[in-house]
Design a protein around this motif. Sequence first.
Motif, PDB file in Angstrom:
ATOM      1  N   VAL A   1      38.679  55.615  45.376  1.00  0.00           N
ATOM      2  CA  VAL A   1      37.399  56.108  45.890  1.00  0.00           C
ATOM      3  C   VAL A   1      36.335  55.016  45.778  1.00  0.00           C
ATOM      4  CG1 VAL A   1      35.512  57.727  45.430  1.00  0.00           C
ATOM      5  CG2 VAL A   1      37.858  58.552  45.510  1.00  0.00           C
ATOM      6  N   ALA A   2      36.351  54.287  44.653  1.00  0.00           N
ATOM      7  CA  ALA A   2      35.384  53.197  44.461  1.00  0.00           C
ATOM      8  C   ALA A   2      35.669  52.032  45.403  1.00  0.00           C
ATOM      9  CB  ALA A   2      35.412  52.729  43.014  1.00  0.00           C
ATOM     10  N   LYS A   3      36.934  51.664  45.532  1.00  0.00           N
ATOM     11  CA  LYS A   3      37.297  50.522  46.374  1.00  0.00           C
ATOM     12  C   LYS A   3      36.874  50.727  47.822  1.00  0.00           C
ATOM     13  CE  LYS A   3      41.099  47.664  48.057  1.00  0.00           C
ATOM     14  NZ  LYS A   3      42.505  47.230  47.894  1.00  0.00           N
ATOM     15  N   TYR A   4      37.046  51.952  48.314  1.00  0.00           N
ATOM     16  CA  TYR A   4      36.739  52.221  49.713  1.00  0.00           C
ATOM     17  C   TYR A   4      35.326  52.756  49.923  1.00  0.00           C
ATOM     18  CZ  TYR A   4      41.613  51.197  50.563  1.00  0.00           C
ATOM     19  OH  TYR A   4      42.835  50.550  50.638  1.00  0.00           O
ATOM     20  N   GLY A   5      34.506  52.673  48.907  1.00  0.00           N
ATOM     21  CA  GLY A   5      33.086  52.982  49.055  1.00  0.00           C
ATOM     22  C   GLY A   5      32.751  54.430  49.280  1.00  0.00           C
ATOM     23  N   LEU A   6      33.583  55.340  48.744  1.00  0.00           N
ATOM     24  CA  LEU A   6      33.343  56.764  48.924  1.00  0.00           C
ATOM     25  C   LEU A   6      32.696  57.410  47.708  1.00  0.00           C
ATOM     26  CD1 LEU A   6      36.692  57.758  50.686  1.00  0.00           C
ATOM     27  CD2 LEU A   6      34.573  56.894  51.698  1.00  0.00           C
ATOM     28  N   ASP A   7      32.392  56.625  46.691  1.00  0.00           N
ATOM     29  CA  ASP A   7      31.719  57.145  45.500  1.00  0.00           C
ATOM     30  C   ASP A   7      30.204  57.017  45.681  1.00  0.00           C
ATOM     31  OD1 ASP A   7      31.454  54.406  45.346  1.00  0.00           O
ATOM     32  OD2 ASP A   7      32.165  54.244  43.267  1.00  0.00           O
ATOM     33  N   ALA A   8      29.463  57.430  44.656  1.00  0.00           N
ATOM     34  CA  ALA A   8      28.002  57.406  44.745  1.00  0.00           C
ATOM     35  C   ALA A   8      27.472  55.996  44.982  1.00  0.00           C
ATOM     36  CB  ALA A   8      27.395  58.000  43.478  1.00  0.00           C
ATOM     37  N   ASP A   9      28.037  55.011  44.295  1.00  0.00           N
ATOM     38  CA  ASP A   9      27.578  53.628  44.460  1.00  0.00           C
ATOM     39  C   ASP A   9      27.833  53.119  45.873  1.00  0.00           C
ATOM     40  OD1 ASP A   9      26.669  53.482  41.865  1.00  0.00           O
ATOM     41  OD2 ASP A   9      28.501  52.555  41.080  1.00  0.00           O
ATOM     42  N   GLY A  10      29.011  53.458  46.403  1.00  0.00           N
ATOM     43  CA  GLY A  10      29.347  53.012  47.744  1.00  0.00           C
ATOM     44  C   GLY A  10      28.450  53.632  48.796  1.00  0.00           C
ATOM     45  N   ILE A  11      28.199  54.931  48.669  1.00  0.00           N
ATOM     46  CA  ILE A  11      27.326  55.617  49.632  1.00  0.00           C
ATOM     47  C   ILE A  11      25.905  55.099  49.512  1.00  0.00           C
ATOM     48  CG2 ILE A  11      26.324  57.854  50.252  1.00  0.00           C
ATOM     49  CD1 ILE A  11      29.001  59.120  49.405  1.00  0.00           C
ATOM     50  N   TYR A  12      25.432  54.896  48.284  1.00  0.00           N
ATOM     51  CA  TYR A  12      24.088  54.358  48.035  1.00  0.00           C
ATOM     52  C   TYR A  12      23.919  53.008  48.738  1.00  0.00           C
ATOM     53  CZ  TYR A  12      20.784  51.437  45.399  1.00  0.00           C
ATOM     54  OH  TYR A  12      19.809  50.556  45.040  1.00  0.00           O
ATOM     55  N   SER A  13      24.879  52.126  48.556  1.00  0.00           N
ATOM     56  CA  SER A  13      24.769  50.774  49.126  1.00  0.00           C
ATOM     57  C   SER A  13      24.741  50.807  50.649  1.00  0.00           C
ATOM     58  CB  SER A  13      25.946  49.909  48.648  1.00  0.00           C
ATOM     59  OG  SER A  13      25.918  49.744  47.251  1.00  0.00           O
ATOM     60  N   LYS A  14      25.598  51.620  51.235  1.00  0.00           N
ATOM     61  CA  LYS A  14      25.679  51.662  52.698  1.00  0.00           C
ATOM     62  C   LYS A  14      24.446  52.324  53.307  1.00  0.00           C
ATOM     63  CE  LYS A  14      30.698  51.389  53.003  1.00  0.00           C
ATOM     64  NZ  LYS A  14      31.974  52.033  53.405  1.00  0.00           N
ATOM     65  N   VAL A  15      23.951  53.367  52.661  1.00  0.00           N
ATOM     66  CA  VAL A  15      22.748  54.029  53.172  1.00  0.00           C
ATOM     67  C   VAL A  15      21.547  53.097  53.066  1.00  0.00           C
ATOM     68  CG1 VAL A  15      21.128  55.940  52.840  1.00  0.00           C
ATOM     69  CG2 VAL A  15      23.588  56.345  52.665  1.00  0.00           C
ATOM     70  N   LYS A  16      21.431  52.412  51.950  1.00  0.00           N
ATOM     71  CA  LYS A  16      20.300  51.505  51.746  1.00  0.00           C
ATOM     72  C   LYS A  16      20.303  50.400  52.800  1.00  0.00           C
ATOM     73  CE  LYS A  16      18.045  48.645  48.248  1.00  0.00           C
ATOM     74  NZ  LYS A  16      18.099  48.140  46.857  1.00  0.00           N
ATOM     75  N   GLU A  17      21.474  49.855  53.049  1.00  0.00           N
ATOM     76  CA  GLU A  17      21.598  48.791  54.070  1.00  0.00           C
ATOM     77  C   GLU A  17      21.267  49.329  55.457  1.00  0.00           C
ATOM     78  OE1 GLU A  17      25.014  45.764  55.873  1.00  0.00           O
ATOM     79  OE2 GLU A  17      25.487  47.107  54.207  1.00  0.00           O
ATOM     80  N   PHE A  18      21.720  50.526  55.741  1.00  0.00           N
ATOM     81  CA  PHE A  18      21.508  51.146  57.048  1.00  0.00           C
ATOM     82  C   PHE A  18      20.023  51.450  57.292  1.00  0.00           C
ATOM     83  CE2 PHE A  18      21.618  55.231  59.592  1.00  0.00           C
ATOM     84  CZ  PHE A  18      21.977  54.636  60.807  1.00  0.00           C
ATOM     85  N   VAL A  19      19.356  51.931  56.263  1.00  0.00           N
ATOM     86  CA  VAL A  19      17.944  52.308  56.401  1.00  0.00           C
ATOM     87  C   VAL A  19      17.047  51.099  56.545  1.00  0.00           C
ATOM     88  CG1 VAL A  19      15.982  53.360  55.195  1.00  0.00           C
ATOM     89  CG2 VAL A  19      18.194  54.508  55.219  1.00  0.00           C
ATOM     90  N   LYS A  20      17.361  50.037  55.820  1.00  0.00           N
ATOM     91  CA  LYS A  20      16.480  48.871  55.806  1.00  0.00           C
ATOM     92  C   LYS A  20      16.905  47.776  56.771  1.00  0.00           C
ATOM     93  CE  LYS A  20      14.573  49.616  51.208  1.00  0.00           C
ATOM     94  NZ  LYS A  20      14.234  49.018  49.891  1.00  0.00           N
TER      95      LYS A  20
END
Length: 318
Positions: A299-318
């Motif tokens: 789950v962590a490797k493929y970015g489906l955990d909280a950290d992974g979702i946080y990073s992708k959303v932050k990048e997408f928004v900014k």
Amino acid sequence: MSEVNNKTVQKIATREAYGKALAEFGAQYPNLVVLDADLANATKTNTFQKAFPERHIDCGIAECDMMGIAAGLSTVGKIPFASSFAMFAAGRAYEQVRNSIGYPHLNVKIGATHAGITVGEDGASHQCLEDIALMRVIPGMVVINPSDAVEARAAVQAAIEYVGPVYLRFGRAAVPVINDREDYKFEIGKGVLLREGTDVTIVATGICVSAALEAAEKLAEDGINAEVINIHTIKPLDEELIIKSAKKTGKVVTAEEHSIIGGLGGAVSEALSEKAPTPVCRIGMNDIFGESGSAGALVAKYGLDADGIYSKVKEFVK
């Protein structure tokens, strides 16, 4: 148990809740029958088997036959739950589900456990990442992917009361219980607004719902106000809720333990492109198979955990 924001959170696998719910509702619904394909201990239908042995049928390692038997039972007034791993229920038995259950629109419920990469060490051959897409495309099939044990129990009851074919997706690994509150209500086809926001909408399903809530907390620390929606029913999709949120925030992120092709991300993108064009970022498995490893590590490797979702959303928004 785990700690989230200094609060102890109970963890229960949705397959465990599935087995307990079947046994619980077995007394209330005498026409409820359960079928399994030599996996009752793993799918947890053995709980029902112990309580109602005369209404549990072990079909052996013959999932295609099991779907045909379930179809037949439904035509004589029974409410059959055909249970197996998602890879076998949606994959191996696809033709029977389509032609024997979907085409005649029979009252059969498919309890698919061990879905997604959290099957873990069993590897890519057993990690079904395509089942939501396969079931979505069958006309009239309801597709439900509960986020926790509370929702899994509610989904089973809703499936029993609904007349028609239903695909229920459950996981192997224990996940946080997030819906244990008095105002929780489950309704087929209705999403749940878990957190209001103004900057981005995170639409999540299954295990990614609790991760999305955690990610939203982290995003708030960065000044990003994320709205979080739990979509437990992927078909029929709650388009009204998603479109309303998309118009408010202007950006949508989907999160699922499934391929980004044909699953929640596909369903949301289809709805928005037709009715409210909005930039969408899909988080999930990116056209790849899984691999063997612990559920948490994958789950962590493929970015489906909280950290992974946080990073992708932050990048997408900014």
